[in-house]
Design a protein around this motif. Structure first.
Motif, PDB file in Angstrom:
ATOM      1  N   GLU A 220     -10.179 -36.008 -30.150  1.00  0.00           N
ATOM      2  CA  GLU A 220     -11.221 -34.937 -30.445  1.00  0.00           C
ATOM      3  C   GLU A 220     -10.063 -33.977 -31.296  1.00  0.00           C
ATOM      4  O   GLU A 220      -8.933 -33.607 -31.188  1.00  0.00           O
ATOM      5  CB  GLU A 220     -11.210 -34.123 -29.099  1.00  0.00           C
ATOM      6  N   VAL A 221     -10.705 -33.340 -32.287  1.00  0.00           N
ATOM      7  CA  VAL A 221      -9.911 -32.528 -33.260  1.00  0.00           C
ATOM      8  C   VAL A 221     -11.146 -31.079 -33.276  1.00  0.00           C
ATOM      9  O   VAL A 221     -12.102 -31.351 -33.657  1.00  0.00           O
ATOM     10  CB  VAL A 221      -9.875 -33.024 -34.614  1.00  0.00           C
ATOM     11  N   PRO A 222     -10.527 -29.967 -32.975  1.00  0.00           N
ATOM     12  CA  PRO A 222     -11.356 -29.029 -33.209  1.00  0.00           C
ATOM     13  C   PRO A 222     -12.022 -28.548 -34.644  1.00  0.00           C
ATOM     14  O   PRO A 222     -11.152 -28.909 -35.663  1.00  0.00           O
ATOM     15  CB  PRO A 222     -10.534 -27.648 -32.586  1.00  0.00           C
ATOM     16  N   GLN A 223     -13.183 -28.099 -34.700  1.00  0.00           N
ATOM     17  CA  GLN A 223     -13.680 -27.697 -36.150  1.00  0.00           C
ATOM     18  C   GLN A 223     -13.064 -26.785 -36.772  1.00  0.00           C
ATOM     19  O   GLN A 223     -12.584 -26.697 -38.081  1.00  0.00           O
ATOM     20  CB  GLN A 223     -15.211 -27.303 -36.091  1.00  0.00           C
ATOM     21  N   GLY A 224     -12.454 -25.557 -35.836  1.00  0.00           N
ATOM     22  CA  GLY A 224     -11.791 -24.582 -36.449  1.00  0.00           C
ATOM     23  C   GLY A 224     -12.920 -23.226 -37.102  1.00  0.00           C
ATOM     24  O   GLY A 224     -13.970 -23.571 -36.849  1.00  0.00           O
ATOM     25  N   ASP A 225     -12.409 -22.346 -37.466  1.00  0.00           N
ATOM     26  CA  ASP A 225     -13.172 -21.224 -37.716  1.00  0.00           C
ATOM     27  C   ASP A 225     -13.627 -21.199 -39.196  1.00  0.00           C
ATOM     28  O   ASP A 225     -12.810 -20.641 -39.933  1.00  0.00           O
ATOM     29  CB  ASP A 225     -12.685 -19.983 -37.058  1.00  0.00           C
ATOM     30  N   TRP A 226     -14.808 -21.736 -39.321  1.00  0.00           N
ATOM     31  CA  TRP A 226     -15.373 -21.436 -40.716  1.00  0.00           C
ATOM     32  C   TRP A 226     -15.635 -20.319 -41.287  1.00  0.00           C
ATOM     33  O   TRP A 226     -15.389 -19.972 -42.687  1.00  0.00           O
ATOM     34  CB  TRP A 226     -16.349 -22.776 -40.876  1.00  0.00           C
TER      35      TRP A 226
ATOM     36  N   LEU B 158     -23.017 -34.292 -49.227  1.00  0.00           N
ATOM     37  CA  LEU B 158     -23.666 -34.937 -48.319  1.00  0.00           C
ATOM     38  C   LEU B 158     -23.700 -34.986 -46.904  1.00  0.00           C
ATOM     39  O   LEU B 158     -24.599 -35.314 -45.998  1.00  0.00           O
ATOM     40  CB  LEU B 158     -23.742 -36.677 -49.100  1.00  0.00           C
ATOM     41  N   MET B 159     -22.418 -34.619 -46.282  1.00  0.00           N
ATOM     42  CA  MET B 159     -22.102 -34.493 -45.240  1.00  0.00           C
ATOM     43  C   MET B 159     -21.260 -33.095 -44.741  1.00  0.00           C
ATOM     44  O   MET B 159     -20.566 -32.866 -45.824  1.00  0.00           O
ATOM     45  CB  MET B 159     -21.466 -35.815 -44.508  1.00  0.00           C
ATOM     46  N   PRO B 160     -21.207 -32.960 -43.649  1.00  0.00           N
ATOM     47  CA  PRO B 160     -20.469 -31.730 -43.277  1.00  0.00           C
ATOM     48  C   PRO B 160     -18.841 -32.083 -43.275  1.00  0.00           C
ATOM     49  O   PRO B 160     -18.509 -33.005 -43.361  1.00  0.00           O
ATOM     50  CB  PRO B 160     -20.696 -31.366 -41.775  1.00  0.00           C
ATOM     51  N   PRO B 161     -18.304 -31.063 -43.276  1.00  0.00           N
ATOM     52  CA  PRO B 161     -16.654 -31.194 -43.534  1.00  0.00           C
ATOM     53  C   PRO B 161     -16.078 -31.790 -42.560  1.00  0.00           C
ATOM     54  O   PRO B 161     -16.683 -31.573 -41.260  1.00  0.00           O
ATOM     55  CB  PRO B 161     -16.194 -29.781 -44.094  1.00  0.00           C
ATOM     56  N   LEU B 162     -15.046 -32.454 -42.928  1.00  0.00           N
ATOM     57  CA  LEU B 162     -14.091 -32.790 -41.810  1.00  0.00           C
ATOM     58  C   LEU B 162     -13.375 -31.749 -41.016  1.00  0.00           C
ATOM     59  O   LEU B 162     -13.460 -30.590 -41.555  1.00  0.00           O
ATOM     60  CB  LEU B 162     -12.936 -33.379 -42.436  1.00  0.00           C
ATOM     61  N   PRO B 163     -13.293 -31.791 -39.946  1.00  0.00           N
ATOM     62  CA  PRO B 163     -12.847 -30.526 -38.922  1.00  0.00           C
ATOM     63  C   PRO B 163     -11.451 -29.976 -39.572  1.00  0.00           C
ATOM     64  O   PRO B 163     -10.451 -30.886 -39.996  1.00  0.00           O
ATOM     65  CB  PRO B 163     -12.646 -31.063 -37.380  1.00  0.00           C
ATOM     66  N   MET B 164     -11.457 -28.689 -39.658  1.00  0.00           N
ATOM     67  CA  MET B 164      -9.865 -28.120 -40.062  1.00  0.00           C
ATOM     68  C   MET B 164      -9.042 -28.349 -38.856  1.00  0.00           C
ATOM     69  O   MET B 164      -7.743 -28.645 -39.388  1.00  0.00           O
ATOM     70  CB  MET B 164     -10.181 -26.609 -39.902  1.00  0.00           C
ATOM     71  N   GLY B 165      -9.290 -28.620 -37.667  1.00  0.00           N
ATOM     72  CA  GLY B 165      -8.242 -28.773 -36.576  1.00  0.00           C
ATOM     73  C   GLY B 165      -7.471 -27.453 -36.378  1.00  0.00           C
ATOM     74  O   GLY B 165      -7.537 -26.552 -37.199  1.00  0.00           O
ATOM     75  N   LYS B 166      -6.470 -27.504 -35.765  1.00  0.00           N
ATOM     76  CA  LYS B 166      -5.586 -26.431 -35.337  1.00  0.00           C
ATOM     77  C   LYS B 166      -4.618 -26.413 -36.943  1.00  0.00           C
ATOM     78  O   LYS B 166      -4.303 -25.151 -37.302  1.00  0.00           O
ATOM     79  CB  LYS B 166      -4.648 -26.433 -34.163  1.00  0.00           C
ATOM     80  N   SER B 167      -4.197 -27.336 -37.101  1.00  0.00           N
ATOM     81  CA  SER B 167      -3.435 -27.357 -38.506  1.00  0.00           C
ATOM     82  C   SER B 167      -4.019 -26.862 -39.561  1.00  0.00           C
ATOM     83  O   SER B 167      -3.431 -25.963 -40.243  1.00  0.00           O
ATOM     84  CB  SER B 167      -2.829 -29.002 -38.697  1.00  0.00           C
TER      85      SER B 167
END
Lengths: 539, 145
Positions: free
Chosen positions: B123-129, A162-171
């Motif tokens: 802020e947290v980057p999206q990352g490379d999907w 229903l919504m885009p995924p949460l950000p992966m982030g650097k981790s």
């Protein structure tokens, strides 16, 4: 001030015990019937402006009044749980929203295979229902809850997002690199966290402490999803009401419940139907406390299985230390998951499997405590340099292992500990099976490989995760055979035909994923069955 | 400020003195990192104030430290191994870390904005999907029933 004079003690059509994940869902789904529905909740409403992340001391409050452990938290809505005989300690929340107030929002579905464990792997039992039965209710629950994720996960049958995924982030990206190097599955986690405005809730702003309550309101706890709609539809939610027992009449049906109100006064609320939604510890506790001439071993317990087959999901925590700075505590706990080892593998020495859920970093205090307690950060002059080697540099995963039912793992009544109202407290007796231990060991080894592949220079392991008794399942199992189960295939007690259970205690097996989405889906399924059978519900 | 809190403290003057030595031993100041020690006036005041919620256990830590030689004139290096990692000290270690790592000066030194997470968030980057391409190529892995 006494509030009982304002209460309508005439019989409720439906009385729900517990306002958490399943109770809220059941109340919402039954509200359209226009029946008189009353829900009794032993805690109160939480005010998001009081959640820990609104203050500088948020990590301290996570260890005190917002601890996941009720024995440490000791708030007025809490009751003690004796978990001395379990290596995995209780985690819950008592209040409107229940465990969803303090869950991470990890929101995986069960898989089709999870309902057919006996048929596929020759262990435990099959559920009396299957994935196909629940699929439309999963979708309905997703709509109310608001689920973020990415469609197309090859570990699942098709499901919408229903919504885009949460950000992966650097981790998350770092760990995804590890999974990709090994050629293993990973995918953005399904999360009960809004990544865009949804049904009046604002989107996640990466506060980073989801399991201590979401001050932003982006996380779908049922106090802000199902409950507002249910209350608007006419459901009466009575807070600070702790149920002592379910009463039965001469006809063997539940006649209502005895409870202590906000003033500590014992009250009786009559009801035509009682629905239990108190989780896998609270539900058997009340049933076992509901002793009568007709039910000397506790209510709905002719099978002797009330309180038996407690499943907890043994967790392992495997955290890598990286050379470059990552996200630290910024961002929701949820990120990506791997189900590479979810299904039974013939080459492995255990049956069934587990999910890896990646974790972001830790808060400043948690980083310090992790370092000090694991011997990586010394006292004295070396403290600061050692701390900086961990600060913002920890990321890893937890493994959620499928726990198979074993009768000796149980919830009973503690012979001496009582809550503030004098009601006997529950006691958990639990040990990790040989199968689960092998699974944990395997999960730790493979996760370590992943972290090393991703560039980790050090790995911090806690297995089993002692604090991780979040998932309380199996203690009033579902089944068609009254001698082998407590409720039937649509949640009704075999023994008491106007008594239903909709929480995690009815799980036949635990799967290797977080249970909340399936608990709520089952609550929708069961209450839908109730609605369809209203004219002959007690036949 | 510290005097006021000390007056309100449930600890005796001797206990406070011992506690101050102890927390400074756990986290000393560092000129290299430009940070105070846990015995800094502000941080120690926070420790004393926060200890009220857990007074009995913190007192037990102090008693254990004193019985191990703290305050007897022994060099701290000699006392430290007796205390570091001892289970009885765990509540104090937790308290010290909680108070130390929410101090503005300490947070700034770690390049962390000294504020509550809410309402500003992060802020947290999206990352490379596109990294998922490899996973998608493998196809379905769920088990048929």
């Amino acid at each position: 001030m006494s509030v009982s004079s304002d209460i309508d003690f005439s019989p409720a059509d439906v009385l729900i015990i517990g306002a958490g994940a399943s109770g809220a869902t059941a109340a919402w789904n039954l509200a359209e019937t226009k029946m008189r529905i009353v829900c009794l909740e032993q805690g109160g409403w939480t005010n998001p402006s009081n959640y820990p992340t609104t203050g500088r001391d948020w990590e301290s409050r996570a260890q005190s009044d917002f601890s996941i452990n009720p024995n440490r938290r000791q708030q007025p809505g809490d009751y003690p749980v004796n978990d001395d005989d379990s290596p995995i300690k209780i985690a819950n929340f008592n209040g409107v929203g229940g465990g969803t107030v303090l869950y991470a929002g990890h929101y995986p579905r069960f898989h089709p295979s999870d309902f057919k464990v006996k048929s596929l792997d020759g262990v435990a039992d099959d559920w009396p229902i299957d994935y196909g039965d629940l699929e439309p209710f999963y979708a309905e629950n997703d709509r109310i809850t608001g689920v973020s994720g990415l469609a197309g996960d090859p570990a699942y049958p098709a499901k919408q997002s229903l919504m885009p995924p949460l950000p992966m982030g650097k981790s998350g990206q770092k760990l995804a690199e590890g999974f990709n190097q090994l050629g293993w599955h990973w995918w953005p986690s399904d999360s009960a966290i809004a990544t865009q405005p949804y049904n009046g809730r604002d989107q996640c702003i990466n506060l980073g402490a989801c399991i201590y309550g979401c001050a932003q309101g982006a996380k779908a706890s049922t106090d802000i999803t199902y409950w507002p709609e249910a209350v608007r539809a006419g459901v009466e939610l009575r807070t600070w009401c702790r149920v002592k027992e379910i009463n039965v009449g001469d006809d063997g049906l539940a006649s209502g419940v005895t409870y202590f109100d906000e003033d500590g006064v014992e009250q009786f609320q009559p009801a035509h139907v009682v629905i239990m939604a108190c989780n896998g510890v609270g539900t058997p506790r009340i049933l076992l406390n509901s002793v009568s001439e007709q039910f000397p071993d506790g209510l709905a317990n002719s099978s002797g299985l009330v309180g038996k087959n407690l499943m907890l999901h043994p967790y392992a925590s495997i955290q890598g230390v990286f050379e470059e700075p990552l996200d630290g505590y910024r961002g929701p706990h949820d990120s990506i998951w791997s189900q590479e080892f979810y299904e039974t593998g013939e080459e492995r020495d255990f049956i069934r499997g587990f999910t890896y859920e990646t974790t972001r970093g830790r808060g400043l205090v948690a980083t310090a405590l992790t370092g000090v307690h694991s011997g990586r950060i010394p006292w004295g002059a070396g403290h600061h340099d050692a701390y900086r080697k961990l600060h913002n540099r920890i990321a890893g995963m937890v493994a959620i292992c499928e726990d198979l039912p074993e009768e000796h793992n149980s919830v009973t009544l503690d012979p001496s500990i009582k809550d503030a109202h004098g009601i006997p407290a529950p006691k958990m007796t639990y040990s990790i099976s040989d199968n689960s231990q092998k699974m944990l060991d395997f999960a730790v080894a493979r996760a370590t490989e992943t972290l090393r592949a991703a560039g980790a220079t050090d790995v911090i392991i806690e297995s089993p995760l002692a604090s991780g008794g979040w998932h309380l399942m199996g203690t009033a199992r579902m089944g068609k055979d009254p001698q082998k189960s407590v409720v039937n295939e649509w949640g009704r007690s075999h023994d008491v035909k106007n008594l239903f259970i909709v929480d995690g205690s009815i799980f036949v097996t635990s799967a290797g994923v977080n249970p909340t989405r399936t608990i709520q889906t089952l609550a929708l399924y069961i209450t839908d069955q109730i609605k369809k059978r209203l004219t002959h519900l007690f036949d | 400020m510290s005097n006021t809190i000390a007056t309100d403290s449930l600890f005796s003057a001797d206990e406070r003195d011992a506690l101050k030595i102890l927390v400074g031993m756990i986290i000393p100041a560092s000129a290299v990192h430009n940070v105070p020690g846990a015995d800094d006036e502000l941080i120690f005041a926070d420790i004393l104030d926060s200890a009220k919620a857990n007074e009995a256990q913190i007192r037990k830590c102090v008693e254990h430290a004193v019985s191990s030689g703290l305050g007897d004139g022994l060099p701290l290096e000699q006392v430290l191994p007796e205390l570091e990692g001892h289970p009885v000290m765990a509540p104090l270690v937790s308290l010290v870390m909680q108070c130390y790592y929410r101090d503005d000066r300490v947070m700034v030194s770690l390049e962390v904005e000294p504020r509550a997470p809410f309402p500003k968030g992060f802020e947290v980057p999206q990352g490379d999907w596109s990294m998922l391409d490899a996973v998608q190529k493998r196809g379905k892995i769920w088990r048929d029933v």
